[in-house]
Design an enzyme around this catalytic site. Sequence first.
Site, PDB file in Angstrom:
ATOM      1  N   LYS A  39       0.818  -1.199   0.000  1.00  0.00           N
ATOM      2  CA  LYS A  39       0.000   0.000   0.000  1.00  0.00           C
ATOM      3  C   LYS A  39       0.865   1.268   0.000  1.00  0.00           C
ATOM      4  CE  LYS A  39      -3.310  -2.193   3.134  1.00  0.00           C
ATOM      5  NZ  LYS A  39      -3.884  -2.098   4.491  1.00  0.00           N
ATOM      6  N   GLY A  40       2.144   1.098   0.255  1.00  0.00           N
ATOM      7  CA  GLY A  40       3.024   2.247   0.455  1.00  0.00           C
ATOM      8  C   GLY A  40       3.100   3.203  -0.714  1.00  0.00           C
ATOM      9  N   ASP A  96       7.532   2.704  -2.626  1.00  0.00           N
ATOM     10  CA  ASP A  96       7.795   3.758  -1.646  1.00  0.00           C
ATOM     11  C   ASP A  96       9.261   3.767  -1.233  1.00  0.00           C
ATOM     12  OD1 ASP A  96       7.569   1.295  -0.380  1.00  0.00           O
ATOM     13  OD2 ASP A  96       6.184   1.958   1.169  1.00  0.00           O
ATOM     14  N   ASP A  99      14.604  -1.208   0.660  1.00  0.00           N
ATOM     15  CA  ASP A  99      15.375  -1.434   1.889  1.00  0.00           C
ATOM     16  C   ASP A  99      16.400  -2.549   1.612  1.00  0.00           C
ATOM     17  OD1 ASP A  99      16.060  -1.350   4.579  1.00  0.00           O
ATOM     18  OD2 ASP A  99      14.362  -2.518   5.248  1.00  0.00           O
ATOM     19  N   LYS A 127      17.409   2.920   0.971  1.00  0.00           N
ATOM     20  CA  LYS A 127      18.381   2.816   2.075  1.00  0.00           C
ATOM     21  C   LYS A 127      19.509   1.900   1.593  1.00  0.00           C
ATOM     22  CE  LYS A 127      14.817   2.100   5.406  1.00  0.00           C
ATOM     23  NZ  LYS A 127      14.386   1.576   6.707  1.00  0.00           N
TER      24      LYS A 127
END
Length: 171
Positions: A39-40, A96, A99, A127
Amino acid sequence: MLGQIVVSSEEIEAMLERLAEELEADFEGKAPVFIGVLKGCVFFLTDLTRRIRSSVELDFIQVSSYGASTTSSGSVVLVKDITVDVRDRDVYLIEDIVDTGITLTDVIKLIEARHPKSIQVVALLSKPSRRKIEVDVAFLGTEIDDLFVVGYGLDYAEAYRNLPDIRVLEE
Ligand code: IMP
């Protein structure tokens, strides 16, 4: 507890403007389909595509993580599949945050199985210090340090997605 702003709504605005320009320049001769990873992606995808003047098709995919004890067959479970036929289309995958890169790698595999002409990743945040699998992010908002952040689509246990700025979540 919510901590400092890492990326402000004004900085997000500037990134959206730049990314929309970069994407439009990339569309030459292409039939773009934007696939948002739920959903991000929701705020990023809608704000980004509103800044694009040519037509793009939109679709969504949702996956959930297996958690810590993953099987070697993959790390994510498909929750909601795409409905657009992406065969021979130019897919832009909208995330979104990247990572470890595990989610994105698995989502790319799921989409590649439908034989698109190309797949490129568009991510708001990355990141890089956390990466376990290298992924090529063709269009990036900005890199951030190894912090857990929320807001602008990013959640902690489904909370904070609606906040306009991206902030650190502190213990
Ligand atoms: P990866 O598979 O480790 O690359 O993780 C990708 C997903 O983990 C993202 O799509 C987010 O849903 C979630 N995630 C990773 N870092 C953060 C964060 O700092 N805040 C909120 N969600 C995060």
